[in-house]
Design a protein around this motif. Structure first.
Motif: not given
Length: 223
Positions: A209-216
């Motif tokens: 599931n390729p990630p999108k958006g800001e990540i913590v």
């Protein structure tokens, strides 16, 4: 009376803007903004017409002297970043330090910071933690990971979507595939999600599931 306000702005959901933050931004003489285009949309939404000046990581060393002159002349300024609290992985530290050295009052308002909800939501111990922000891109990265492999407190990292898989693979390598962690992304936004599990399980999820958006990323400390 000259003063610098550090004003947090929403990390996604505009409803997280505080009434006090809007009030301060409306009453100061000048707003220092990381990106005046991004901040312009925010200020327009809240009917803030205060003039803006650019202050970002590429010009902060050069612009500090001019900003100090404005403050010394009696102006009241506010500093905002694109999202979250200034100086947390964003410009703000150098100017704050310069103001303190010049005996100019600094006040930081409470407000949005991405790592706090990510940590509390992770299910990992949060009585003691260490905020690492972004890992070094190249030089010093391996050294940092070797050092952090011995850290017993929960660790918090910021990461971009296109580097997440590389980082998770390195966590598996240096911290072990069974190390518990959580990845929170798009916090406060419509598609907010937190994926929890072992380093290997979370890596497997994002490989599919390729990630999108800001990540913590929150990583459990060494047992």
């Amino acid at each position: 009376m000259s003063k610098l306000y550090l004003v947090p702005t929403p990390i996604g959901n505009l409803k997280d803007m505080t009434l006090r933050a809007v009030e301060v931004l409306k009453t100061v003489d000048l707003i220092l903004a990381e990106d005046t285009r991004t901040s312009g949309k925010l200020l327009k939404h809240f009917d803030v017409s205060t003039p803006m000046q650019s202050h970002h990581m590429h010009n902060e060393h050069k612009s500090i002297d001019g900003i100090l002159q404005k403050l010394k002349s009696g102006l009241v300024l506010a500093l905002i970043s694109d999202a979250g609290t200034p100086a947390i992985s964003d410009p703000g530290f150098l100017l704050t330090r310069a103001c303190i050295e010049n005996e100019i009052e600094v006040e930081c308002l409470p407000g949005p910071t991405a790592f706090v909800p990510a940590l509390v939501n992770s299910g990992l111990p949060n009585d003691k933690f260490v905020f690492e922000g972004f890992l070094p891109v190249k030089k010093g990265r391996q050294t940092r990971l070797i050092l952090l492999a011995e850290e017993t407190r929960t660790m918090i990292f910021y990461e971009s979507p296109h580097k997440l898989l590389k980082t998770l693979r390195q966590f598996c390598e240096y911290f072990g595939e069974e190390r518990p962690l959580s990845v929170s992304r798009e916090l406060t936004k419509l598609y907010e999600e937190t994926i929890r599990g072992t380093a290997k399980e979370v890596l497997n999820h994002y490989e599919n599931n390729p990630p999108k958006g800001e990540i913590v990323i929150c990583v459990g400390g060494k047992p």
